[in-house]
Design a protein around this motif. Structure first.
Motif, mmCIF file in Angstrom:
data_model
loop_
_atom_site.group_PDB
_atom_site.id
_atom_site.type_symbol
_atom_site.label_atom_id
_atom_site.label_comp_id
_atom_site.label_asym_id
_atom_site.label_seq_id
_atom_site.Cartn_x
_atom_site.Cartn_y
_atom_site.Cartn_z
ATOM 1 N N ALA A 178 0.829 -1.206 0.000
ATOM 2 C CA ALA A 178 0.000 0.000 0.000
ATOM 3 C C ALA A 178 0.864 1.257 0.000
ATOM 4 O O ALA A 178 0.513 2.268 -0.628
ATOM 5 N N THR A 179 1.998 1.207 0.683
ATOM 6 C CA THR A 179 2.887 2.365 0.727
ATOM 7 C C THR A 179 3.505 2.621 -0.640
ATOM 8 O O THR A 179 3.631 3.774 -1.078
ATOM 9 N N VAL A 180 3.899 1.559 -1.346
ATOM 10 C CA VAL A 180 4.401 1.710 -2.713
ATOM 11 C C VAL A 180 3.322 2.333 -3.597
ATOM 12 O O VAL A 180 3.603 3.233 -4.404
ATOM 13 N N ALA A 181 2.084 1.879 -3.447
ATOM 14 C CA ALA A 181 0.981 2.402 -4.262
ATOM 15 C C ALA A 181 0.758 3.892 -4.014
ATOM 16 O O ALA A 181 0.567 4.669 -4.966
ATOM 17 N N ILE A 182 0.785 4.308 -2.756
ATOM 18 C CA ILE A 182 0.601 5.720 -2.426
ATOM 19 C C ILE A 182 1.702 6.563 -3.067
ATOM 20 O O ILE A 182 1.444 7.620 -3.666
ATOM 21 N N GLY A 183 2.946 6.103 -2.947
ATOM 22 C CA GLY A 183 4.050 6.833 -3.567
ATOM 23 C C GLY A 183 3.904 6.935 -5.073
ATOM 24 O O GLY A 183 4.166 7.988 -5.668
ATOM 25 N N ALA A 184 3.461 5.854 -5.702
ATOM 26 C CA ALA A 184 3.310 5.849 -7.162
ATOM 27 C C ALA A 184 2.226 6.822 -7.619
ATOM 28 O O ALA A 184 2.389 7.514 -8.627
ATOM 29 N N VAL A 185 1.126 6.893 -6.894
ATOM 30 C CA VAL A 185 0.044 7.823 -7.253
ATOM 31 C C VAL A 185 0.526 9.264 -7.161
ATOM 32 O O VAL A 185 0.265 10.092 -8.051
ATOM 33 N N ILE A 186 1.230 9.597 -6.086
ATOM 34 C CA ILE A 186 1.752 10.954 -5.921
ATOM 35 C C ILE A 186 2.710 11.301 -7.058
ATOM 36 O O ILE A 186 2.667 12.406 -7.614
ATOM 37 N N MET A 187 3.565 10.343 -7.431
ATOM 38 C CA MET A 187 4.516 10.606 -8.511
ATOM 39 C C MET A 187 3.825 10.816 -9.849
ATOM 40 O O MET A 187 4.250 11.647 -10.662
ATOM 41 N N LEU A 188 2.727 10.088 -10.101
ATOM 42 C CA LEU A 188 1.989 10.283 -11.345
ATOM 43 C C LEU A 188 1.444 11.709 -11.446
ATOM 44 O O LEU A 188 1.533 12.356 -12.497
ATOM 45 N N VAL A 189 0.880 12.195 -10.354
ATOM 46 C CA VAL A 189 0.366 13.571 -10.332
ATOM 47 C C VAL A 189 1.506 14.560 -10.560
ATOM 48 O O VAL A 189 1.386 15.521 -11.339
ATOM 49 N N ALA A 190 2.629 14.319 -9.902
ATOM 50 C CA ALA A 190 3.774 15.220 -10.005
ATOM 51 C C ALA A 190 4.347 15.256 -11.419
ATOM 52 O O ALA A 190 4.706 16.319 -11.931
ATOM 53 N N VAL A 191 4.441 14.093 -12.060
ATOM 54 C CA VAL A 191 4.972 14.031 -13.420
ATOM 55 C C VAL A 191 4.064 14.790 -14.384
ATOM 56 O O VAL A 191 4.544 15.476 -15.300
ATOM 57 N N ALA A 192 2.756 14.689 -14.185
ATOM 58 C CA ALA A 192 1.823 15.441 -15.035
ATOM 59 C C ALA A 192 2.058 16.943 -14.899
ATOM 60 O O ALA A 192 2.073 17.677 -15.902
#
Length: 526
Positions: A105-119
């Protein structure tokens, strides 16, 4: 794998006595599947490598420099350092999420934040927007980078734990290769898409993790810590023993995990950051972990990782295409050496690799400095070309240990109860070291050029002495045995003996009595 297939290597050899020598990663479908899920976790490091290489190559592209008004000095330092400043903001929360809601779940949270940031980074319309998005990338990466390597080491088939965990940091270069060659290709686009395309591609690893992370098995150690023992056994059995819950290897792994975590529970309420420094064993661990964090960034490699363009310019190589080409080839070179060292971890040993690495870096950095001085003072073009050769040789030495081992060695020497927090301190140390490098390096290079390299030569001498006297060999041990090693041979031996007794002799899951528990706990946890 049945009992009849077990090869006994010796009474004190831990899990090795239960490993079937005929069972390899390429002839067992479930281990192949497990390693496939581990690759999904390893690309967290690829994302980090992509980011560092992308920022390095963007500095060579006129499209990026024109759009952001040719940043230099402290402004350029901020554009590079802001990602790590964002990481610092995430460190107070990352270990509590990893231990609280689980590694996946922690990996998933980090990945979601990074997707928003990359956009946001890809769509940046100003320097402020670009800086803000990079802060958010660092913040999200902190969560994924805390949980992913721990999950790798905690679910790996025991015989492959060390090389797979070592590959985590080694695959940093897979991301840097993609970034370097993407930027090489987009250099010929005559508008802002020359840098927006590399930025957009940075989101691919995070996108894959968001989609697939829930298929990855959760850490059996985390499951046991939450009282979900049966699920932990099923996970171990499914991936390590073709579903046989009574397999000796599965029982040994489970009982070793259970023994350590049961003992940790006696002080679970008191396990905080303070516990990392309250006992001799933990203080010894943290002295090594913090040192490795600084060494990994202050060995001279930070100059190349973020300011290769500036270094090449200082020796007369100013053509952008040539600079990008050198960077792209260097990343492939690094990946080759880092992956080779990862697979040599169990054969050569950690201590040999660390000492060899520092000796090589010191030697080649001295030659690099001499050649840089010859070019600066005499304009010797042959010396300039030699600088490039010594940069490649320096990185080959660096990749022997400081790419593959800094993560794997850190997570394996930490007991489960403090693993997330200790690993968080390690990541914090790296970010602090990087922020210093990213601010100071461009200013120092502008001010004194090659003379700045002498500082790193002196530092590498200190590194060699420190590594020689502090690194403990850990090859051939299980995760629990390695962690207990820092608390003395008695603690490691007792953990191994009790786990074997419980796996083979059916000893109850709880400690035999309070006196035994207290005695063991004194050595392994307290």
């Amino acid at each position: 794998m049945g009992a009849g297939a077990v090869t006994v290597r010796g009474e004190s050899e831990g899990f090795w006595q239960f490993v079937d020598p005929n069972k390899t990663w390429y002839n067992n479908k479930r281990i192949i599947a497990l390693n496939g899920w581990i690759v999904l976790l390893l690309i967290t490091s690829s994302n980090n490598g992509y980011d560092g290489s992308m920022m390095n190559t963007l500095q060579a592209e006129w499209q990026w420099k024109d759009y952001f008004n040719h940043p230099t000095g402290s402004k350029l330092g901020l554009l590079n350092a802001i990602q790590n400043i964002g990481a610092l903001a995430g460190y107070p929360f990352a270990p509590y999420l990893s231990d609280g809601i689980g590694r996946r779940a922690t990996v998933a949270i980090g990945a979601v934040i990074m997707l928003v940031a990359v956009a946001l980074q890809t769509a940046a319309q100003s320097t402020g927007m670009f800086i803000g998005s990079r802060f958010l990338i660092g913040f999200g990466l902190t969560f994924a980078a805390n949980a992913a390597p721990m999950l790798v080491t905690e679910i790996s088939y025991p015989a492959y734990r060390a090389p797979l965990t070592s590959l985590y940091n080694s695959l940093w270069y897979s991301g840097s290769i993609i970034a370097a060659w993407t930027s090489f290709g987009t250099e010929f686009i005559g508008n802002t898409w020359a840098w927006r395309i590399p930025s957009l591609l940075q989101g691919i690893p995070a996108f894959l993790q968001v989609c697939l992370i829930w298929f990855v098995p959760e850490s059996p150690r985390w499951l046991v810590s939450k009282g979900r023992d049966q699920q932990a056994i099923k996970t171990l059995a499914y991936y390590h023993a073709d579903g046989n819950e009574d397999d000796p290897l599965v029982q040994f792994e489970y009982q070793e995990i259970k023994t350590q975590i049961d003992l940790d529970r006696h002080v679970a309420a008191k396990v905080g950051y303070k516990s990392l420094f309250t006992t001799p064993g933990n203080r010894r661990r943290m002295a090594i972990i913090v040192a490795l964090g600084f060494f990994s960034q202050w060995s001279g490699n930070g100059l190349i990782s973020y300011y290769l363009t500036q270094i090449l310019t200082s020796i007369g190589i100013t053509n952008t295409t040539i600079q990008l080409l050198i960077n792209g080839i260097l990343q492939i070179w690094n990946l080759f050496w880092a992956c080779g060292a990862s697979f040599a971890v169990e054969r050569a040993g950690r201590r040999v690799l660390f000492i060899s690495s520092v000796c090589g870096m010191l030697l080649f950095f001295i030659f690099w400095t001499i050649c840089s001085a010859l070019f600066a003072e005499n304009g010797d073009t042959q010396a300039a070309h030699a600088v490039i050769a010594f940069i490649f040789l320096f990185y080959a030495a660096y990749d022997l240990a400081f790419t593959p081992l800094i993560v794997s060695y850190t997570v394996e020497i930490l007991p489960y109860s403090v693993r997330a927090k200790g690993f968080n301190i390690f990541n914090f140390t790296i970010s602090a070291a990087l922020i210093f490098n990213q601010y100071v390096n461009p200013i120092a290079l502008d001010a004194i050029n090659w003379k700045y390299y002498i500082v790193y030569i002196v530092w590498l001498c200190f590194e060699l002495v420190y590594v020689w006297y502090t690194i403990i060999e850990t090859k051939g041990l299980s995760l629990e045995e390695t962690a207990a090693l820092f608390d003395g041979d008695e603690a490691k031996g007792e953990l191994q003996e009790r786990a074997a007794e419980r796996a083979v002799g059916g000893v109850p899951d709880s400690p035999k009595d309070e006196k035994e528990s207290a005695h063991f706990h004194e050595h392994s946890v307290a």
